[in-house]
Design a protein around this motif. Structure first.
Motif, PDB file in Angstrom:
ATOM      1  N   TRP A 122       0.864  -1.166   0.000  1.00 17.43           N
ATOM      2  CA  TRP A 122       0.000   0.000   0.000  1.00 17.43           C
ATOM      3  C   TRP A 122       0.902   1.217   0.000  1.00 17.43           C
ATOM      4  CZ3 TRP A 122      -4.773   0.640  -1.356  1.00 17.43           C
ATOM      5  CH2 TRP A 122      -5.631  -0.473  -1.343  1.00 17.43           C
ATOM      6  N   SER A 123       0.602   2.130  -0.905  1.00 19.96           N
ATOM      7  CA  SER A 123       1.463   3.277  -1.161  1.00 19.96           C
ATOM      8  C   SER A 123       0.661   4.560  -0.986  1.00 19.96           C
ATOM      9  CB  SER A 123       1.990   3.208  -2.594  1.00 19.96           C
ATOM     10  OG  SER A 123       2.568   1.950  -2.849  1.00 19.96           O
ATOM     11  N   TYR A 124       1.084   5.398  -0.034  1.00 23.01           N
ATOM     12  CA  TYR A 124       0.406   6.680   0.177  1.00 23.01           C
ATOM     13  C   TYR A 124       1.275   7.766  -0.423  1.00 23.01           C
ATOM     14  CZ  TYR A 124      -3.550   8.917   2.466  1.00 23.01           C
ATOM     15  OH  TYR A 124      -4.736   9.542   2.715  1.00 23.01           O
ATOM     16  N   VAL A 125       0.692   8.557  -1.323  1.00 24.43           N
ATOM     17  CA  VAL A 125       1.417   9.620  -2.009  1.00 24.43           C
ATOM     18  C   VAL A 125       1.116  10.953  -1.333  1.00 24.43           C
ATOM     19  CG1 VAL A 125       1.758  10.810  -4.218  1.00 24.43           C
ATOM     20  CG2 VAL A 125       1.389   8.325  -4.166  1.00 24.43           C
ATOM     21  N   TYR A 126       2.186  11.696  -1.070  1.00 27.08           N
ATOM     22  CA  TYR A 126       2.130  13.005  -0.404  1.00 27.08           C
ATOM     23  C   TYR A 126       2.879  14.026  -1.237  1.00 27.08           C
ATOM     24  CZ  TYR A 126       0.845  10.679   4.004  1.00 27.08           C
ATOM     25  OH  TYR A 126       0.218   9.958   4.980  1.00 27.08           O
ATOM     26  N   GLU A 127       2.677  15.298  -0.893  1.00 30.50           N
ATOM     27  CA  GLU A 127       3.518  16.362  -1.429  1.00 30.50           C
ATOM     28  C   GLU A 127       3.903  17.297  -0.297  1.00 30.50           C
ATOM     29  OE1 GLU A 127       1.458  18.496  -4.493  1.00 30.50           O
ATOM     30  OE2 GLU A 127      -0.081  19.240  -3.136  1.00 30.50           O
ATOM     31  N   VAL A 128       5.069  17.938  -0.451  1.00 28.86           N
ATOM     32  CA  VAL A 128       5.539  18.878   0.551  1.00 28.86           C
ATOM     33  C   VAL A 128       6.357  19.955  -0.142  1.00 28.86           C
ATOM     34  CG1 VAL A 128       7.730  17.693   1.129  1.00 28.86           C
ATOM     35  CG2 VAL A 128       6.548  19.068   2.874  1.00 28.86           C
ATOM     36  N   ARG A 129       6.264  21.164   0.360  1.00 30.71           N
ATOM     37  CA  ARG A 129       7.106  22.261  -0.127  1.00 30.71           C
ATOM     38  C   ARG A 129       8.323  22.331   0.781  1.00 30.71           C
ATOM     39  NH1 ARG A 129       6.793  26.587  -3.535  1.00 30.71           N
ATOM     40  NH2 ARG A 129       4.632  26.073  -3.982  1.00 30.71           N
ATOM     41  N   CYS A 130       9.497  22.306   0.156  1.00 28.97           N
ATOM     42  CA  CYS A 130      10.744  22.381   0.897  1.00 28.97           C
ATOM     43  C   CYS A 130      11.488  23.640   0.474  1.00 28.97           C
ATOM     44  CB  CYS A 130      11.605  21.144   0.642  1.00 28.97           C
ATOM     45  SG  CYS A 130      13.171  21.198   1.526  1.00 28.97           S
ATOM     46  N   GLU A 131      11.429  24.645   1.315  1.00 26.11           N
ATOM     47  CA  GLU A 131      12.128  25.893   1.026  1.00 26.11           C
ATOM     48  C   GLU A 131      13.444  25.978   1.790  1.00 26.11           C
ATOM     49  OE1 GLU A 131       9.398  29.151   1.474  1.00 26.11           O
ATOM     50  OE2 GLU A 131       7.966  28.250   0.065  1.00 26.11           O
ATOM     51  N   LEU A 132      13.813  24.915   2.461  1.00 25.07           N
ATOM     52  CA  LEU A 132      15.068  24.845   3.214  1.00 25.07           C
ATOM     53  C   LEU A 132      16.182  24.349   2.298  1.00 25.07           C
ATOM     54  CD1 LEU A 132      13.487  22.969   6.251  1.00 25.07           C
ATOM     55  CD2 LEU A 132      14.157  25.378   6.223  1.00 25.07           C
ATOM     56  N   PRO A 133      17.432  24.717   2.587  1.00 24.94           N
ATOM     57  CA  PRO A 133      18.530  24.142   1.810  1.00 24.94           C
ATOM     58  C   PRO A 133      18.615  22.638   2.095  1.00 24.94           C
ATOM     59  CG  PRO A 133      19.301  25.952   3.237  1.00 24.94           C
ATOM     60  CD  PRO A 133      17.871  25.678   3.587  1.00 24.94           C
ATOM     61  N   VAL A 134      18.639  21.825   1.044  1.00 27.94           N
ATOM     62  CA  VAL A 134      18.669  20.377   1.229  1.00 27.94           C
ATOM     63  C   VAL A 134      20.107  19.891   1.337  1.00 27.94           C
ATOM     64  CG1 VAL A 134      16.450  19.998   0.089  1.00 27.94           C
ATOM     65  CG2 VAL A 134      18.546  19.879  -1.245  1.00 27.94           C
ATOM     66  N   ARG A 135      20.277  18.859   2.159  1.00 28.23           N
ATOM     67  CA  ARG A 135      21.556  18.170   2.344  1.00 28.23           C
ATOM     68  C   ARG A 135      21.256  16.668   2.357  1.00 28.23           C
ATOM     69  NH1 ARG A 135      21.051  22.273   5.599  1.00 28.23           N
ATOM     70  NH2 ARG A 135      20.454  21.047   7.402  1.00 28.23           N
ATOM     71  N   PRO A 136      20.963  16.117   1.156  1.00 28.67           N
ATOM     72  CA  PRO A 136      20.556  14.706   1.106  1.00 28.67           C
ATOM     73  C   PRO A 136      21.598  13.779   1.722  1.00 28.67           C
ATOM     74  CG  PRO A 136      20.162  15.779  -0.992  1.00 28.67           C
ATOM     75  CD  PRO A 136      20.978  16.730  -0.161  1.00 28.67           C
ATOM     76  N   GLN A 137      21.101  12.681   2.271  1.00 33.54           N
ATOM     77  CA  GLN A 137      21.972  11.676   2.885  1.00 33.54           C
ATOM     78  C   GLN A 137      22.929  11.113   1.832  1.00 33.54           C
ATOM     79  OE1 GLN A 137      18.858   8.966   4.227  1.00 33.54           O
ATOM     80  NE2 GLN A 137      19.362   9.448   6.341  1.00 33.54           N
ATOM     81  N   ALA A 138      24.225  11.199   2.106  1.00 35.96           N
ATOM     82  CA  ALA A 138      25.232  10.716   1.155  1.00 35.96           C
ATOM     83  C   ALA A 138      25.107   9.215   0.899  1.00 35.96           C
ATOM     84  CB  ALA A 138      26.629  11.055   1.662  1.00 35.96           C
ATOM     85  N   GLU A 139      24.653   8.451   1.895  1.00 33.20           N
ATOM     86  CA  GLU A 139      24.510   7.004   1.695  1.00 33.20           C
ATOM     87  C   GLU A 139      23.259   6.648   0.895  1.00 33.20           C
ATOM     88  OE1 GLU A 139      22.806   8.042   5.750  1.00 33.20           O
ATOM     89  OE2 GLU A 139      24.622   8.531   4.650  1.00 33.20           O
ATOM     90  N   GLU A 140      22.357   7.595   0.693  1.00 34.39           N
ATOM     91  CA  GLU A 140      21.110   7.350  -0.033  1.00 34.39           C
ATOM     92  C   GLU A 140      21.107   7.987  -1.430  1.00 34.39           C
ATOM     93  OE1 GLU A 140      18.126   5.914   1.163  1.00 34.39           O
ATOM     94  OE2 GLU A 140      18.982   5.365   3.089  1.00 34.39           O
TER      95      GLU A 140
END
Length: 193
Positions: free
Chosen positions: A116-134
């Motif tokens: 079961w898959s729930y789809v969401y949306e979000v506004r991200c106005e912050l500077p992103v720093r994605p996980q390097a391992e991901e």
């Protein structure tokens, strides 16, 4: 604890909890569980797109237009959506992602994958720093550019199915229900990690 040891709720075709299992066992036995997909957009409305790292256990180096993952045992979809979005984007203080729709993903493979898959949306106005391992690469792309890349890049198939349903949802069509959905792009069997 490794991600394979994370305990998930096992659910039935109506999304009712019928048991629990470690993530690794759920994947190995094809046990239906729950996942969240969050489309993150920046202040200009561009979509966060990323390529998974080559060391990922599932779908190494494939592209995704969602952040997300599995819902832990006893966790709500909404709690998982916020946790996953903040973890993968490398931010804190995001607003709660807005729930859009839920559908049953049925992927290929052996054993057959289903969640079961729930789809969401979000506004991200912050500077992103994605996980390097991901995340090996990332960018916020205008939707027109994302559409151009769908036929060229190899995408995680469950994310592609969610994206096709999201487009149908936004155009007033039906997004919920069962099925793999999404026929464009390249991909294989799907497992969220």
């Amino acid at each position: 604890m490794s991600s394979a040891d994370e305990i998930l709720d096992v659910v039935d075709a109506a999304d009712r909890v019928v048991g629990q299992a470690p993530r690794g066992e759920a994947y190995a036995r094809g046990l239906r569980h729950r996942c969240v997909f969050i489309q993150a957009k920046d202040a200009q409305g561009r979509i966060f797109v990323h390529r998974r790292t080559p060391g990922k256990l599932v779908f190494p180096s494939l592209y995704d237009m969602f952040v997300g993952g599995v819902v832990g045992a006893g966790e709500s979809y909404g709690e998982a959506a916020l946790r996953e979005a903040e973890e993968e984007l490398g931010v804190s203080g995001l607003p709660a992602p807005e729930p859009l729709f839920k559908f049953l993903y049925e992927g290929g493979g052996s054993p057959r994958q289903s969640w079961w898959s729930y789809v969401y949306e979000v506004r991200c106005e912050l500077p992103v720093r994605p996980q390097a391992e991901e995340v090996a690469w990332h960018a916020f792309l205008p939707e027109e550019e994302l559409e151009r890349r769908i036929g060229d890049w190899t995408w995680v198939p469950d994310g592609l199915a969610a994206y096709e349903r999201l487009k149908a949802f936004r155009s007033g069509g039906s997004a919920g229900g069962a099925g793999g959905g999404g026929t464009r792009g390249r991909g294989g069997t799907a497992e969220r990690a």
